[in-house]
Write an enzyme that holds these catalytic residues in place. Structure first.
Site, PDB file in Angstrom:
ATOM      1  N   GLY A  15       0.813  -1.220   0.000  1.00  0.00           N
ATOM      2  CA  GLY A  15       0.000   0.000   0.000  1.00  0.00           C
ATOM      3  C   GLY A  15       0.842   1.264   0.000  1.00  0.00           C
ATOM      4  N   ASP A  35      10.174  -6.418  -4.078  1.00  0.00           N
ATOM      5  CA  ASP A  35       9.069  -6.981  -3.298  1.00  0.00           C
ATOM      6  C   ASP A  35       9.050  -8.482  -3.561  1.00  0.00           C
ATOM      7  OD1 ASP A  35       6.287  -5.450  -2.044  1.00  0.00           O
ATOM      8  OD2 ASP A  35       6.220  -7.623  -2.340  1.00  0.00           O
ATOM      9  N   LEU A  50      12.871 -11.314   1.375  1.00  0.00           N
ATOM     10  CA  LEU A  50      13.901 -10.776   2.276  1.00  0.00           C
ATOM     11  C   LEU A  50      14.793 -11.890   2.836  1.00  0.00           C
ATOM     12  CD1 LEU A  50      11.712  -8.181   4.214  1.00  0.00           C
ATOM     13  CD2 LEU A  50      13.624  -7.614   2.686  1.00  0.00           C
ATOM     14  N   GLY A  71       7.699  -6.258   4.412  1.00  0.00           N
ATOM     15  CA  GLY A  71       7.534  -7.089   5.591  1.00  0.00           C
ATOM     16  C   GLY A  71       6.070  -7.322   5.870  1.00  0.00           C
ATOM     17  N   SER A  73       2.838  -6.577   7.669  1.00  0.00           N
ATOM     18  CA  SER A  73       2.425  -5.267   8.179  1.00  0.00           C
ATOM     19  C   SER A  73       1.261  -5.354   9.169  1.00  0.00           C
ATOM     20  CB  SER A  73       2.050  -4.360   7.005  1.00  0.00           C
ATOM     21  OG  SER A  73       1.004  -4.937   6.253  1.00  0.00           O
ATOM     22  N   HIS A 111       2.841   0.620  16.536  1.00  0.00           N
ATOM     23  CA  HIS A 111       2.615  -0.579  17.354  1.00  0.00           C
ATOM     24  C   HIS A 111       3.859  -1.020  18.132  1.00  0.00           C
ATOM     25  CE1 HIS A 111      -1.424  -0.649  16.007  1.00  0.00           C
ATOM     26  NE2 HIS A 111      -1.003  -0.475  14.759  1.00  0.00           N
ATOM     27  N   TYR A 138       3.959  -8.356  15.867  1.00  0.00           N
ATOM     28  CA  TYR A 138       4.261  -7.381  14.808  1.00  0.00           C
ATOM     29  C   TYR A 138       4.945  -6.129  15.398  1.00  0.00           C
ATOM     30  CZ  TYR A 138       3.205  -3.468  11.691  1.00  0.00           C
ATOM     31  OH  TYR A 138       3.305  -2.328  10.927  1.00  0.00           O
TER      32      TYR A 138
HETATM   33  P1  NAI Z   1       1.701  -3.798   2.927  1.00  0.00           P
HETATM   34  O1  NAI Z   1       1.401  -5.053   3.634  1.00  0.00           O
HETATM   35  O2  NAI Z   1       0.671  -3.231   2.023  1.00  0.00           O
HETATM   36  O3  NAI Z   1       3.052  -3.952   2.085  1.00  0.00           O
HETATM   37  C1  NAI Z   1       4.147  -4.710   2.537  1.00  0.00           C
HETATM   38  C2  NAI Z   1       4.847  -5.278   1.330  1.00  0.00           C
HETATM   39  O4  NAI Z   1       5.943  -6.062   1.786  1.00  0.00           O
HETATM   40  C3  NAI Z   1       3.946  -6.196   0.490  1.00  0.00           C
HETATM   41  O5  NAI Z   1       3.926  -5.767  -0.859  1.00  0.00           O
HETATM   42  C4  NAI Z   1       4.575  -7.558   0.639  1.00  0.00           C
HETATM   43  O6  NAI Z   1       4.482  -8.359  -0.536  1.00  0.00           O
HETATM   44  C5  NAI Z   1       6.010  -7.209   0.981  1.00  0.00           C
HETATM   45  N1  NAI Z   1       6.644  -8.293   1.735  1.00  0.00           N
HETATM   46  C6  NAI Z   1       6.141  -8.977   2.791  1.00  0.00           C
HETATM   47  N2  NAI Z   1       6.997  -9.916   3.198  1.00  0.00           N
HETATM   48  C7  NAI Z   1       8.074  -9.837   2.377  1.00  0.00           C
HETATM   49  C8  NAI Z   1       9.285 -10.557   2.280  1.00  0.00           C
HETATM   50  N3  NAI Z   1       9.536 -11.574   3.106  1.00  0.00           N
HETATM   51  N4  NAI Z   1      10.166 -10.208   1.335  1.00  0.00           N
HETATM   52  C9  NAI Z   1       9.915  -9.180   0.468  1.00  0.00           C
HETATM   53  N5  NAI Z   1       8.761  -8.463   0.499  1.00  0.00           N
HETATM   54  C10 NAI Z   1       7.862  -8.787   1.448  1.00  0.00           C
HETATM   55  O7  NAI Z   1       2.127  -2.754   4.039  1.00  0.00           O
HETATM   56  P2  NAI Z   1       2.083  -1.164   3.962  1.00  0.00           P
HETATM   57  O8  NAI Z   1       0.823  -0.711   4.550  1.00  0.00           O
HETATM   58  O9  NAI Z   1       2.458  -0.725   2.602  1.00  0.00           O
HETATM   59  O10 NAI Z   1       3.247  -0.793   4.981  1.00  0.00           O
HETATM   60  C11 NAI Z   1       4.578  -0.640   4.536  1.00  0.00           C
HETATM   61  C12 NAI Z   1       5.480  -0.684   5.758  1.00  0.00           C
HETATM   62  O11 NAI Z   1       5.135   0.353   6.652  1.00  0.00           O
HETATM   63  C13 NAI Z   1       5.391  -1.991   6.540  1.00  0.00           C
HETATM   64  O12 NAI Z   1       6.683  -2.297   7.038  1.00  0.00           O
HETATM   65  C14 NAI Z   1       4.464  -1.650   7.682  1.00  0.00           C
HETATM   66  O13 NAI Z   1       4.715  -2.441   8.815  1.00  0.00           O
HETATM   67  C15 NAI Z   1       4.822  -0.190   7.914  1.00  0.00           C
HETATM   68  N6  NAI Z   1       3.702   0.562   8.487  1.00  0.00           N
HETATM   69  C16 NAI Z   1       2.614   0.842   7.693  1.00  0.00           C
HETATM   70  C17 NAI Z   1       1.583   1.574   8.218  1.00  0.00           C
HETATM   71  C18 NAI Z   1       0.425   1.991   7.375  1.00  0.00           C
HETATM   72  O14 NAI Z   1      -0.417   2.739   7.874  1.00  0.00           O
HETATM   73  N7  NAI Z   1       0.289   1.582   6.137  1.00  0.00           N
HETATM   74  C19 NAI Z   1       1.583   2.015   9.624  1.00  0.00           C
HETATM   75  C20 NAI Z   1       2.786   1.660  10.338  1.00  0.00           C
HETATM   76  C21 NAI Z   1       3.796   0.966   9.776  1.00  0.00           C
HETATM   77  C1  15L Z   2       0.268  -0.481  11.160  1.00  0.00           C
HETATM   78  O1  15L Z   2       1.388  -0.654  11.625  1.00  0.00           O
HETATM   79  C2  15L Z   2      -0.230  -1.270  10.012  1.00  0.00           C
HETATM   80  O2  15L Z   2       0.808  -1.698   9.161  1.00  0.00           O
HETATM   81  C3  15L Z   2      -1.264  -0.523   9.197  1.00  0.00           C
HETATM   82  O3  15L Z   2      -1.895  -1.423   8.306  1.00  0.00           O
HETATM   83  C4  15L Z   2      -2.307   0.170  10.078  1.00  0.00           C
HETATM   84  O4  15L Z   2      -3.153  -0.769  10.594  1.00  0.00           O
HETATM   85  C5  15L Z   2      -1.627   1.014  11.158  1.00  0.00           C
HETATM   86  O5  15L Z   2      -0.574   0.344  11.815  1.00  0.00           O
HETATM   87  C6  15L Z   2      -2.606   1.526  12.237  1.00  0.00           C
HETATM   88  O6  15L Z   2      -2.264   1.494  13.410  1.00  0.00           O
HETATM   89  O7  15L Z   2      -3.679   1.998  11.862  1.00  0.00           O
END
Ligand code: NAI
Ligand code: 15L
Length: 269
Positions: A15, A35, A50, A71, A73, A111, A138
């Site tokens: 995302g 990815d 990864l 990672g 998420s 988190h 997580y």
């Molecule tokens: P997401 O779940 O949409 O994207 C994560 C991506 O990492 C996915 O495309 C997935 O295929 C890839 N992935 C997962 N495991 C993998 C692996 N072993 N090797 C290579 N790629 C891998 O998550 P999002 O929402 O885009 O978040 C991005 C980062 O930001 C994450 O680390 C998440 O924990 C962190 N984050 C996101 C928040 C949000 O509001 N979207 C809030 C807080 C942290």
């Molecule tokens: C996160 O860390 C998650 O990756 C994201 O999907 C949201 O749920 C966000 O926190 C949140 O706290 O809303």
């Protein structure tokens, strides 16, 4: 340090990665994408897990900096979190060190401190040096990421800005998100500040917009040059009318991590 131009963006199919693929190039960055899933519309993206250390080494070779979003998420079994978020992040740092990459911007999360009580009206915002209080495996993996970043700075001189992101989505979709929303445009601003600030060592910042209902202290982010322009308040009336305020004493009322503290959404795979 000269301003980085070429970036490895991990998690490019996710995302935030999808949003940043559009929003970072206007700042002048050239992106290399990685990815485990194919990245739609990007046939040159590196499709690698990864866990694949050789692929990571090749992926970081020659880039100026890494933006590490890849990672799990959401919450998942510990084994899965350990492989992707804990071991995978260490492998990536090791590859960066071996290839002489000087800076990483690391996606941490609210988190990591999810069981922290959210401030009540009149109380000061939560500082970045509040103790780790993960709400999930997580969140625990994000605590590890922050400590790993500190170790790679102290031991190897690899710099990191750890971003404790709130909720980065096109719009806030819950009342809790009114306090922690990071608009995509502000996310790009924060990444740019994190990539270009001088001498960051290991700096932890909260990642949110300039929200009227903010819970945490953005001063370490602002010190990097981050100047958020968005405020979730424009969504407040509609969201509160639709969903109501969190009940007193409910997780969304009590904790930064909200419902993650009791019933976290789970990683689907
Ligand atoms: P997401 O779940 O949409 O994207 C994560 C991506 O990492 C996915 O495309 C997935 O295929 C890839 N992935 C997962 N495991 C993998 C692996 N072993 N090797 C290579 N790629 C891998 O998550 P999002 O929402 O885009 O978040 C991005 C980062 O930001 C994450 O680390 C998440 O924990 C962190 N984050 C996101 C928040 C949000 O509001 N979207 C809030 C807080 C942290
Ligand atoms: C996160 O860390 C998650 O990756 C994201 O999907 C949201 O749920 C966000 O926190 C949140 O706290 O809303």
């Amino acid at each position: 340090m000269s301003a980085p131009r070429t970036l490895l963006l991990t998690g490019a199919a996710g995302g935030v990665g999808t949003l940043m693929r559009e929003l970072l190039p206007p700042y002048g960055y050239e992106l290399r994408l990685l990815d485990v899933a194919p990245v739609p519309g990007a046939p040159d993206a590196i499709v690698a897990d990864l866990a694949d250390r050789a692929a990571l080494r090749e992926a970081v070779r020659g880039v100026d900096a890494v933006v590490h979003l890849a990672g799990i998420s959401l919450e998942a079994d510990f084994e899965k979190i350990m492989a992707a978020n804990i071991a995978g992040t260490q492998y990536l740092y090791e590859a960066a060190r071996e290839e002489g990459v000087r800076r990483v911007v690391l996606a941490s999360s609210n988190h990591a401190v999810g069981f922290t009580r959210r401030p009540r009206e009149g109380e000061p915002p939560i500082p970045v040096d509040t103790p780790h209080r993960p709400d999930t495996f997580y969140g625990l993996s994000k605590c590890f990421g922050e400590d790993l970043a500190q170790l790679y700075w102290d031991l190897h001189g690899v710099e990191t800005v750890s971003l404790r992101i709130g909720s980065c989505f096109p719009e806030p979709t819950s009342v809790r998100m009114l306090s922690i929303w990071l608009s995509p445009a502000d996310c790009a601003r924060l990444l740019h500040a994190s990539l270009t600030a001088e001498d960051v060592a290991h700096t932890v910042v909260y990642g949110s917009s300039a929200n009227t209902r903010a819970w945490w202290d953005l001063s370490t982010a602002r010190a990097l040059g981050y100047a958020p322009e968005d405020d979730s308040e424009v969504y407040a009336e509609k969201l509160i009318a639709e969903k109501g305020l969190p009940a007193e004493g409910s997780p969304d009322d009590l904790y930064l991590g909200g419902h993650f503290c009791v019933d976290p959404p789970r990683w689907p795979h």
